[in-house]
Design a protein around this motif. Structure first.
Motif, PDB file in Angstrom:
ATOM      1  N   ARG A  36      67.741  18.771  30.605  1.00 22.42           N
ATOM      2  CA  ARG A  36      67.739  20.190  30.388  1.00 22.42           C
ATOM      3  C   ARG A  36      66.330  20.943  30.827  1.00 22.42           C
ATOM      4  N   LEU A  37      65.461  20.254  30.663  1.00 25.68           N
ATOM      5  CA  LEU A  37      64.108  21.005  31.125  1.00 25.68           C
ATOM      6  C   LEU A  37      63.915  21.022  32.392  1.00 25.68           C
ATOM      7  N   VAL A  38      64.535  19.807  33.321  1.00 25.74           N
ATOM      8  CA  VAL A  38      64.452  20.103  34.916  1.00 25.74           C
ATOM      9  C   VAL A  38      65.389  21.130  35.310  1.00 25.74           C
ATOM     10  N   TRP A  39      66.654  21.068  34.776  1.00 25.29           N
ATOM     11  CA  TRP A  39      67.208  22.332  35.314  1.00 25.29           C
ATOM     12  C   TRP A  39      66.639  23.616  34.790  1.00 25.29           C
ATOM     13  N   GLY A  40      66.035  23.681  33.688  1.00 29.51           N
ATOM     14  CA  GLY A  40      65.493  25.078  33.221  1.00 29.51           C
ATOM     15  C   GLY A  40      64.359  25.444  33.920  1.00 29.51           C
TER      16      GLY A  40
ATOM     17  N   GLY B  68      61.863  16.199  18.942  1.00 28.24           N
ATOM     18  CA  GLY B  68      62.463  17.093  20.122  1.00 28.24           C
ATOM     19  C   GLY B  68      61.636  18.361  20.338  1.00 28.24           C
ATOM     20  N   VAL B  69      60.782  18.943  19.597  1.00 29.67           N
ATOM     21  CA  VAL B  69      60.068  20.086  19.836  1.00 29.67           C
ATOM     22  C   VAL B  69      59.104  19.975  20.630  1.00 29.67           C
ATOM     23  N   TRP B  70      58.487  18.884  20.873  1.00 31.74           N
ATOM     24  CA  TRP B  70      57.259  18.800  21.406  1.00 31.74           C
ATOM     25  C   TRP B  70      57.346  18.908  22.890  1.00 31.74           C
ATOM     26  N   TRP B  71      58.451  18.358  23.415  1.00 33.86           N
ATOM     27  CA  TRP B  71      58.562  18.287  24.974  1.00 33.86           C
ATOM     28  C   TRP B  71      58.685  19.686  25.701  1.00 33.86           C
ATOM     29  N   PRO B  72      59.663  20.842  25.161  1.00 37.43           N
ATOM     30  CA  PRO B  72      59.336  22.022  25.724  1.00 37.43           C
ATOM     31  C   PRO B  72      58.163  22.631  25.404  1.00 37.43           C
ATOM     32  N   ALA B  73      57.682  22.466  24.211  1.00 39.41           N
ATOM     33  CA  ALA B  73      56.392  23.121  23.790  1.00 39.41           C
ATOM     34  C   ALA B  73      55.503  22.583  24.804  1.00 39.41           C
ATOM     35  N   LEU B  74      55.319  21.574  24.991  1.00 38.45           N
ATOM     36  CA  LEU B  74      54.208  20.809  25.838  1.00 38.45           C
ATOM     37  C   LEU B  74      54.211  21.321  27.300  1.00 38.45           C
TER      38      LEU B  74
ATOM     39  N   LEU C  39      68.456  35.853  23.416  1.00 41.33           N
ATOM     40  CA  LEU C  39      68.694  36.466  24.310  1.00 41.33           C
ATOM     41  C   LEU C  39      68.925  36.448  25.893  1.00 41.33           C
ATOM     42  N   GLY C  40      68.955  34.824  25.959  1.00 38.59           N
ATOM     43  CA  GLY C  40      69.189  34.399  27.178  1.00 38.59           C
ATOM     44  C   GLY C  40      70.621  34.093  27.508  1.00 38.59           C
ATOM     45  N   ASP C  41      71.133  33.619  28.765  1.00 33.28           N
ATOM     46  CA  ASP C  41      72.481  32.879  29.132  1.00 33.28           C
ATOM     47  C   ASP C  41      72.579  31.520  28.336  1.00 33.28           C
ATOM     48  N   PRO C  42      73.490  31.584  27.278  1.00 40.75           N
ATOM     49  CA  PRO C  42      73.758  30.177  26.813  1.00 40.75           C
ATOM     50  C   PRO C  42      74.201  29.384  27.848  1.00 40.75           C
ATOM     51  N   LYS C  43      74.846  29.335  28.803  1.00 39.67           N
ATOM     52  CA  LYS C  43      75.309  28.642  29.907  1.00 39.67           C
ATOM     53  C   LYS C  43      74.328  28.170  30.864  1.00 39.67           C
ATOM     54  N   GLN C  44      73.135  28.675  30.935  1.00 40.40           N
ATOM     55  CA  GLN C  44      72.017  28.514  31.771  1.00 40.40           C
ATOM     56  C   GLN C  44      70.902  27.806  30.875  1.00 40.40           C
ATOM     57  N   PRO C  45      70.340  26.554  30.876  1.00 43.02           N
ATOM     58  CA  PRO C  45      69.221  25.932  30.163  1.00 43.02           C
ATOM     59  C   PRO C  45      68.128  26.531  30.828  1.00 43.02           C
ATOM     60  N   SER C  46      67.240  26.645  29.678  1.00 40.44           N
ATOM     61  CA  SER C  46      65.818  27.281  30.311  1.00 40.44           C
ATOM     62  C   SER C  46      64.940  26.686  29.238  1.00 40.44           C
ATOM     63  N   TRP C  47      63.335  26.890  29.635  1.00 38.42           N
ATOM     64  CA  TRP C  47      62.545  26.215  28.470  1.00 38.42           C
ATOM     65  C   TRP C  47      62.659  26.791  27.166  1.00 38.42           C
ATOM     66  N   GLY C  48      62.786  27.938  27.084  1.00 36.96           N
ATOM     67  CA  GLY C  48      62.861  28.707  25.770  1.00 36.96           C
ATOM     68  C   GLY C  48      64.173  28.328  25.032  1.00 36.96           C
ATOM     69  N   SER C  49      65.207  27.999  25.947  1.00 41.43           N
ATOM     70  CA  SER C  49      66.424  27.729  25.041  1.00 41.43           C
ATOM     71  C   SER C  49      66.400  26.238  24.686  1.00 41.43           C
ATOM     72  N   VAL C  50      65.906  25.427  25.490  1.00 42.91           N
ATOM     73  CA  VAL C  50      65.780  24.052  24.875  1.00 42.91           C
ATOM     74  C   VAL C  50      64.751  23.996  23.502  1.00 42.91           C
ATOM     75  N   MET C  51      63.806  24.898  23.618  1.00 43.57           N
ATOM     76  CA  MET C  51      62.779  25.199  22.539  1.00 43.57           C
ATOM     77  C   MET C  51      63.511  25.731  21.278  1.00 43.57           C
ATOM     78  N   GLN C  52      64.579  26.627  21.377  1.00 45.06           N
ATOM     79  CA  GLN C  52      65.280  27.110  20.490  1.00 45.06           C
ATOM     80  C   GLN C  52      66.368  25.854  19.839  1.00 45.06           C
ATOM     81  N   ASP C  53      67.025  25.196  20.672  1.00 47.45           N
ATOM     82  CA  ASP C  53      67.821  23.922  20.406  1.00 47.45           C
ATOM     83  C   ASP C  53      66.901  23.230  19.516  1.00 47.45           C
ATOM     84  N   ALA C  54      65.811  22.670  19.934  1.00 46.44           N
ATOM     85  CA  ALA C  54      65.140  21.999  19.250  1.00 46.44           C
ATOM     86  C   ALA C  54      64.590  22.215  17.939  1.00 46.44           C
TER      87      ALA C  54
END
Length: 586
Positions: free
Chosen positions: A89-93, A263-269, A238-253
């Motif tokens: 998800r981080l790669v796709w985002g 799980g919070v570490w990876w998008p934050a880093l 406020l982003g597209d729930p179908k499209q992953p991004s670094w912020g959405s991965v951070m929100q899920d974590a």
């Protein structure tokens, strides 16, 4: 006896390549620049080749791997609460994050740079209108506007990033306008007008080139801001729930932080390191673009040069001269690594009570000699050989000696008096601070001494002037203030660099008369740097004529004006007389 490096020894050391390397090469050779570029290249590769790098599609869920820890089989960074691979998800985002930040950059550059160029070049109403809109936009709450935009466009990140680009455009506007205002009156811009270039061509060819450096540097910070704001918008949902991004991965974590805190570490880093790399890259770009490409010699480098080869310099008896310059050679490194010598073995002696004029055309090396006696040569300047003797000590042998002498034994009267006074402090505060820095004296005694000196240098109401700021006094008064500051510590030597250039004729005569009187009554040795032979004839006892870094003739003033020996001296005198004839005729 002390040692100085020979010119040949100096030229033997190549501290620079034969020609200056391109910017990208210098960034790669800079350790910090190379590290940031390598990491940013890694991020770009992740975004461009996401389908090839990501192990799974972005929304593929493996229910057997819910909240899997890092380094689990098939999940390098673990899995989220839905069993989706965090690494994938981080790669796709990465790609939408890069695209969003580039949208911010593109919009802000187009709007901000264009408006800044126009406002700074044409000024007037254009600048006023641009400044008004810039202030209005900067006063708007950006994140609130992006949330309000969501109600109109829905989860449309490109639209949100375009709006954010408009919100940050005033940073470019202000930056570019400030640079252009300083450039638009340069002589080469006037020359472009004279040859018939249109305003559009002048802006596009000359002015835009001048702002490229600040714009490039600012762009690195804007991209970092774009990444941060996009991550923040997605984190708020406020982003597209179908499209992953670094912020959405951070929100899920973050929503699952109690079940899977790692799980919070990876998008934050990833977000933090990318923003940090962009900011550091901006700093490296600033240093490289603003540098001259020539580095000053280090103390170790100078010691190495002395060991390679040196010429002996004999000491000067303490009582013979107030100041004596021996075999002084000064050079500047070029981009090729060679040393361009600008002063070629100059000898100069000034006796107590003597006013010694240094005269010559611009670029002849007069100011280089004056600055070397004061120890204020530019950092890149290299003293190839020579010595400067004051009280039996060579000031060039040890920088600490020069620092002890400067302001105590040697005073300085600069040209452009208004630019040599700090506009933030009163005249009295500046004079008092300077005097107490070199003499152990109370503030009350310093004030009394300075008021007496101000009166001595011809200021009629010293009490009032003492409380004034530089902008409240005239140029002639400012020069008198600087002369007061120069003699306040009771020095033995005064170096005056074109002290009357910025003054009108009447004030020039008054300042020259003041310098002559001070020299006589205090026994000051004075080095007067000037290109004006009229000043030399009026005040100097001895004159040295300089050309191309050499003293071509030295004599007392009467002998030199009556019977000059060198052809160059005769040409200077003839040109000076021609100017006088023209002025009298007009």
């Amino acid at each position: 006896m002390s040692l100085r490096p020979t010119t040949e020894a100096m030229l033997a050391v190549k501290r620079q390549p034969r020609r200056r390397r391109p910017l990208i090469v210098r960034l790669v050779l800079n350790p910090l620049g190379a590290a940031t570029l390598l990491f940013l290249l890694f991020v770009v590769v992740l975004g461009v080749f996401a389908p090839l790098i990501a192990p799974t599609p972005p929304n593929y869920a493996d229910l057997a791997a819910v909240n899997a820890p890092p380094f689990s089989p098939g999940h390098l960074l673990g899995a989220d609460q839905s069993g989706r691979d965090v690494f994938s998800r981080l790669v796709w985002g990465t790609q939408p994050t890069i695209i969003g930040s580039l949208i911010v950059l593109f919009v802000s550059v187009i709007v901000g740079v264009t408006s800044g160029l126009i406002a700074g070049f044409f000024r007037g109403r254009t600048e006023a209108v641009g400044g008004f809109f810039s202030d209005v936009i900067m006063s708007l709450p950006g994140i609130v506007l992006l949330i309000a935009l969501y109600t109109l466009t829905g989860p449309n990140i490109p639209a949100a990033m375009a709006v954010f680009g408009i919100l940050v455009a005033p940073t470019y506007f202000r930056l570019v306008r400030a640079v252009v205002v300083g450039v638009r009156n340069e002589l080469y811009v006037d020359a472009a007008r004279v040859v018939g270039l249109s305003n559009t061509r002048i802006i596009g060819r000359h002015v835009l080139w001048a702002v490229r450096g600040p714009v490039i540097i600012q762009s690195a910070f804007i991209i970092a801001a774009g990444i941060g704001i996009q991550a923040g918008v997605d984190f708020l949902g406020l982003g597209d729930p179908k499209q992953p991004s670094w912020g959405s991965v951070m929100q899920d974590a973050f929503n699952n932080i109690y079940n899977n805190p790692v799980g919070v570490w990876w998008p934050a880093l990833l977000i933090s390191l990318t923003i940090l790399s962009l900011v550091l890259l901006g700093n490296v770009l600033r240093d490289e673009l603003q540098s001259t490409g020539v580095k000053p010699l280090t103390a170790r480098g100078r010691r190495a040069l002395v060991s390679r080869g040196a010429t002996p310099v004999h000491a000067v008896p303490r009582s013979t001269y107030a100041i004596a310059v021996r075999e002084l050679r000064i050079g500047y490194p070029e981009h090729t690594g060679e040393i361009r010598e600008v002063v070629h073995g100059v000898d100069l002696e000034v006796r107590p009570g003597e006013i010694h004029g240094l005269v010559g055309e611009s670029g002849s090396g007069k100011s280089q000699i004056a600055f070397s006696t004061l120890g204020i040569l530019p950092r890149e300047a290299v003293v190839l050989s020579g010595s400067i003797w004051v009280d039996g000590e060579d000031l060039l042998a040890d920088p600490k000696r020069g620092a002890r002498v400067r302001g105590r034994k040697i005073g300085y009267v600069p040209q452009e008096p208004m630019s040599n006074l700090d506009p933030s402090f009163t005249i009295g505060a500046q004079l008092t601070y300077g005097l107490r820095a070199v003499k152990s004296i109370s503030k009350r005694d310093a004030r009394a001494q300075l008021l007496a000196l101000l009166e001595r240098v011809g200021i009629r109401n010293p009490e009032q002037v003492f409380k004034m700021y530089p902008h409240e006094i005239s140029g002639g008064m400012a020069q008198r203030v600087l002369i007061c500051g120069a003699i306040a510590s009771d020095p033995d030597i005064i170096v005056a660099d074109e002290p009357t250039t910025a003054l009108d004729v009447t004030v020039q005569a008054e300042v020259l008369e003041l310098l002559r009187e001070l020299s006589r009554e205090r026994g000051l040795a004075m080095i007067l740097v000037t290109h004006n032979l009229g000043v030399v004839a009026d005040i100097c006892d001895v004159v040295s004529v300089m050309r191309d870094g050499l003293i071509v003739e030295e004599a007392d003033v009467e002998s030199l004006f009556a019977q000059p020996k060198e052809k160059y001296t005769k040409e200077l005198l003839d040109s000076s007389r021609s100017v006088e004839i023209i002025e009298e005729a007009s």
